[in-house]
Design a protein around this motif. Structure first.
Motif, PDB file in Angstrom:
ATOM      1  N   UNK A  30       0.817  -1.214   0.000  1.00 28.25           N
ATOM      2  CA  UNK A  30       0.000   0.000   0.000  1.00 28.25           C
ATOM      3  C   UNK A  30       0.846   1.257   0.000  1.00 28.25           C
ATOM      4  N   UNK A  31       2.055   1.195   0.513  1.00 29.82           N
ATOM      5  CA  UNK A  31       2.926   2.364   0.575  1.00 29.82           C
ATOM      6  C   UNK A  31       3.748   2.568  -0.702  1.00 29.82           C
ATOM      7  N   UNK A  32       3.652   1.671  -1.672  1.00 34.68           N
ATOM      8  CA  UNK A  32       4.408   1.785  -2.918  1.00 34.68           C
ATOM      9  C   UNK A  32       3.569   2.439  -4.007  1.00 34.68           C
ATOM     10  N   UNK A  33       4.270   2.912  -5.060  1.00 34.62           N
ATOM     11  CA  UNK A  33       3.584   3.417  -6.238  1.00 34.62           C
ATOM     12  C   UNK A  33       2.895   2.268  -6.970  1.00 34.62           C
ATOM     13  N   UNK A  34       2.024   2.640  -7.937  1.00 33.14           N
ATOM     14  CA  UNK A  34       1.183   1.626  -8.567  1.00 33.14           C
ATOM     15  C   UNK A  34       2.000   0.489  -9.184  1.00 33.14           C
TER      16      UNK A  34
END
Length: 295
Positions: free
Chosen positions: A13-17
Motif C-alpha cells: 500500500x505504501x508503494x507506487x502503482x
C-alpha cells in the motif's frame, strides 16, 4: 491460494502503482510474465491490486485487506466458466462466509465494488480468461549496409582540384553532346531532302502524259531547288547555333581557373637563399676586379 500477512499488505500500500503491482506478484509467488503477451495474469494482477487499493481507501483493517485480496483471486478463478447469475450467487456465498471477519459496512462496500467491476464486465473477463489468443509475430530481416572504408588521405584529391575536374568533365560532356547533335542534324537533313525529292518525283510521274512539256519541267526543277534551299537554310541556322554553343563551351574550358595546389618556388626560403648567395658572390667578384687590374 496464497494469502498475505498484514505487514506485506502495508508494504504494498505504501508503494507506487507499478512497484506495488510487481511487489504483490512477488508476494503471491507468481512467475514473472510479459505484460503485453500474457493478458490473463496481467488482468488478474490488475484486478487483485485494484481490490487492495479499494479496501485501503475505504479504511479496511489490514487483516481485512489481506482477506479482500484472497477473495478477489478466488472469484476471478472460480467464475471463469460460470454464467453471470451463478457468478453473483458464488460471490454472495463467499462474502457471507466472511461476515465475521468483515464489518457490515465493509462487507456491503466490497460487494458493491465487485458488482460494479467484475460482474459488470463479466463477459469481457471470461473472454480474456477462456479465449485462446492468436499470436501474430512478424519477423523481418533487414540488411544493414555499412559505409565503405575511407581511402587514405595520400590517395585523396584536393577539394578545389576535384571541383575543377568535375566542372571540366561537365563542359566536355556538353561539348560532345553538341557535336553529336550536329551529326544527327546533318543526317536528318539528308533524309528530309530525300523525302521531298521523292514526293516531287511522284507528283511528276502522276502528271506525265507521255509528252514532256517545258513548263512542267521548269516547275519541277524550281520546286526541287526551292525544297533543297529551304532544307539547307534551316540546317545552316541550326548548325550556326550549335557551333556558337560549342565555341562558348570551349571558351569556358579555356578560361576555367585551374587550382594551384603545389607551392610556388619563387617564395621558398631555398630560392631566396640561393638568390642572396648569388648576389653576394657577384658583389665579391666585382669588388675584387680592381685588384686584378692593379696587378
Amino acid at each position: 491460494m496464497a494469502s498475505l500477512t498484514t505487514g506485506a499488505v502495508q508494504e504494498i500500500a505504501n508503494l507506487q502503482r507499478e512497484d506495488g503491482r510487481q511487489r504483490l506478484r512477488e508476494l503471491l509467488k507468481w512467475k514473472k510474465f510479459d505484460e503485453e503477451r500474457d493478458l490473463r495474469p496481467s488482468i488478474l494482477l490488475d484486478f487483485v491490486y485494484e481490490s487492495l487499493v479499494f479496501a485501503v481507501k475505504k479504511g479496511f483493517p489490514w487483516h481485512a485487506v489481506a482477506l479482500v485480496i484472497k477473495i478477489s483471486q478466488d472469484i476471478f478463478n472460480d467464475c471463469k466458466d460460470l454464467s453471470v447469475t451463478k457468478s453473483v450467487e458464488l460471490l454472495r456465498n463467499k462474502l457471507s462466509k466472511c461476515e465475521t471477519q468483515l464489518a457490515q459496512n465493509h462487507h456491503l462496500a466490497f460487494l458493491d465494488f465487485l458488482m460494479d467491476t467484475f460482474i459488470r464486465h463479466h463477459g469481457l473477463y471470461q473472454f480474456v480468461v477462456r479465449g485462446e489468443r492468436e499470436v501474430d509475430c512478424t519477423v523481418i530481416e533487414l540488411q544493414v549496409h555499412t559505409p565503405p572504408n575511407p581511402l587514405p588521405l595520400s590517395e585523396g584529391t584536393d577539394s578545389q582540384v576535384w571541383q575543377y575536374q568535375q566542372r571540366m568533365a561537365t563542359l566536355t560532356g556538353d561539348e560532345n553532346q553538341k557535336r553529336i547533335s550536329m551529326l544527327l542534324l546533318k543526317e536528318t537533313a539528308y533524309h528530309e531532302t530525300e523525302r521531298r525529292l521523292d514526293m516531287l518525283y511522284k507528283d511528276f510521274a502522276v502528271q506525265d502524259t507521255g509528252t514532256l512539256q517545258r513548263q512542267v519541267l521548269e516547275k519541277v526543277v524550281q520546286d526541287a531547288v526551292r525544297s533543297q534551299v529551304e532544307v539547307l537554310e534551316e540546317i545552316l541556322l541550326k548548325e550556326v547555333q550549335l557551333s556558337l554553343e560549342i565555341l562558348e563551351l570551349k571558351l569556358q574550358q579555356k578560361t576555367l581557373p585551374c587550382p594551384n595546389t603545389s607551392p610556388t618556388l619563387t617564395n621558398s626560403p631555398a630560392s631566396t637563399k640561393t638568390e642572396t648567395t648569388a648576389g653576394s658572390s657577384s658583389k665579391t667578384s666585382f669588388a675584387r676586379a680592381p685588384k686584378g687590374k692593379k696587378r
